[in-house]
Design a protein around this motif. Structure first.
Motif, short mmCIF file in Angstrom:
data_model
loop_
_atom_site.label_atom_id
_atom_site.label_comp_id
_atom_site.label_asym_id
_atom_site.label_seq_id
_atom_site.Cartn_x
_atom_site.Cartn_y
_atom_site.Cartn_z
N GLN A 91 0.81 -1.22 0.00
CA GLN A 91 0.00 0.00 0.00
C GLN A 91 0.84 1.28 0.00
O GLN A 91 0.30 2.38 -0.06
CB GLN A 91 -0.93 0.01 1.22
N ARG A 92 2.14 1.12 0.06
CA ARG A 92 3.01 2.31 0.10
C ARG A 92 3.30 2.81 -1.32
O ARG A 92 4.45 2.89 -1.76
CB ARG A 92 4.32 1.97 0.82
N GLU A 93 2.24 3.12 -2.01
CA GLU A 93 2.40 3.65 -3.36
C GLU A 93 1.99 5.12 -3.36
O GLU A 93 1.40 5.62 -2.41
CB GLU A 93 1.60 2.81 -4.36
N ARG A 94 2.33 5.81 -4.46
CA ARG A 94 2.20 7.26 -4.49
C ARG A 94 0.79 7.74 -4.17
O ARG A 94 0.61 8.69 -3.41
CB ARG A 94 2.63 7.76 -5.87
N GLY A 95 -0.22 7.09 -4.74
CA GLY A 95 -1.58 7.55 -4.50
C GLY A 95 -1.97 7.50 -3.04
O GLY A 95 -2.58 8.44 -2.52
N THR A 96 -1.61 6.41 -2.35
CA THR A 96 -1.95 6.27 -0.94
C THR A 96 -1.20 7.30 -0.10
O THR A 96 -1.77 7.91 0.81
CB THR A 96 -1.61 4.85 -0.45
N LEU A 97 0.07 7.48 -0.39
CA LEU A 97 0.86 8.45 0.38
C LEU A 97 0.40 9.87 0.13
O LEU A 97 0.37 10.70 1.06
CB LEU A 97 2.35 8.30 0.02
N ASP A 98 0.02 10.18 -1.10
CA ASP A 98 -0.50 11.52 -1.40
C ASP A 98 -1.80 11.78 -0.65
O ASP A 98 -2.04 12.89 -0.15
CB ASP A 98 -0.72 11.68 -2.90
N ALA A 99 -2.66 10.76 -0.57
CA ALA A 99 -3.93 10.91 0.14
C ALA A 99 -3.69 11.13 1.63
O ALA A 99 -4.37 11.94 2.28
CB ALA A 99 -4.80 9.68 -0.08
N LEU A 100 -2.72 10.42 2.18
CA LEU A 100 -2.38 10.59 3.60
C LEU A 100 -1.85 11.99 3.85
O LEU A 100 -2.24 12.66 4.82
CB LEU A 100 -1.32 9.55 4.00
N ALA A 101 -0.97 12.45 2.97
CA ALA A 101 -0.43 13.80 3.11
C ALA A 101 -1.53 14.85 3.03
O ALA A 101 -1.56 15.80 3.82
CB ALA A 101 0.63 14.05 2.04
N GLU A 102 -2.46 14.68 2.09
CA GLU A 102 -3.55 15.63 1.93
C GLU A 102 -4.42 15.68 3.18
O GLU A 102 -4.85 16.76 3.61
CB GLU A 102 -4.39 15.25 0.71
N GLU A 103 -4.68 14.51 3.76
CA GLU A 103 -5.48 14.46 4.98
C GLU A 103 -4.83 15.28 6.10
O GLU A 103 -5.49 16.06 6.79
CB GLU A 103 -5.65 13.01 5.45
N ILE A 104 -3.53 15.10 6.28
CA ILE A 104 -2.81 15.77 7.37
C ILE A 104 -2.64 17.26 7.09
O ILE A 104 -2.96 18.11 7.94
CB ILE A 104 -1.45 15.10 7.60
#
Length: 223
Positions: free
Chosen positions: A144-157
């Motif tokens: 799950q450590r792919e760009r889309g997931t990490l970008d979504a996490l960053a956007e949330e924070i």
């Protein structure tokens, strides 16, 4: 001196050239082909940028030894190469085709201060959010450590509010990454129309609130 003939900006205050070099160096490390817009009116010059990934505008301003009228978009890397710290100056490189953000800057005037916040408090909030991102990213399964997931996490924070300032946390993150959160003292909070600004002695981070109208150009009053 017009935009077509301005070849060099000479700063009035010690350390301005070094501060500009540090600012540009960070931009180029994140985005090799970054562009910046230089606007100079009278005795003050401002260098505007949109650091990649942060979704904010950043500006560093400085007083000039002599008035210069200038409005040009240039390569951040080429501008960095022309910084002359010994003589507190910077040469102006040839213009480049500017990115879309360079044509949509906040209004020149009408800024009002609506509060202040301790610089160390902003730094602490930014550091805590960075730590949270790293911790949550490390807990993700490898698949799950792919760009889309990490970008979504960053956007949330980074979309969370910075206290009651109205600014998103990405403004604190950008100010921290750009080296604007140094020393003691307070950061100034100003606003005009749809725009909010976090300003310290080392630079400003500006964000546009959703649904706001366009503007005509950010003031280059010294930070």
């Amino acid at each position: 001196m017009t935009a077509s003939t301005a070849e060099r900006l000479v700063f009035a205050d010690p350390g301005e050239a070094a501060g500009l070099a540090a600012f540009l160096g960070r931009l180029v490390r994140w985005e090799k082909n970054a562009a910046v817009r230089i606007r100079s009116a009278g005795g003050v010059a401002g260098v505007f940028a949109k650091p990649v990934r942060f979704e904010v505008l950043a500006v560093r301003t400085g007083r000039l030894l002599e008035p210069v009228e200038l409005d040009v978009t240039v390569s951040a890397g080429e501008l960095l190469e022309r910084v002359d710290e010994q003589h507190e100056a910077v040469g102006v490189p040839a213009a480049v085709t500017g990115p879309s953000w360079a044509g949509l800057l906040p209004p020149r005037g009408g800024w009002e201060e609506f509060g202040t916040v301790p610089v160390d408090a902003v730094m602490s909030v930014a550091a805590a959010a960075i730590g949270e991102f790293k911790e949550r990213a490390e807990k993700l399964p490898p698949q799950q450590r792919e760009r889309g997931t990490l970008d979504a996490l960053a956007e949330e924070i980074w979309s969370r509010p910075l206290g009651r300032t109205g600014l998103p946390l990405r403004a604190a993150h950008a100010a921290h990454a750009l080296g604007f959160l140094r020393g003691a003292g307070a950061a100034s909070l100003t606003r005009t129309g749809a725009w909010l600004r976090l300003r310290t002695a080392y630079g400003s981070v500006v964000v546009r609130r959703p649904g706001g109208g366009s503007g005509g150009g950010l003031s280059v009053t010294p930070v």
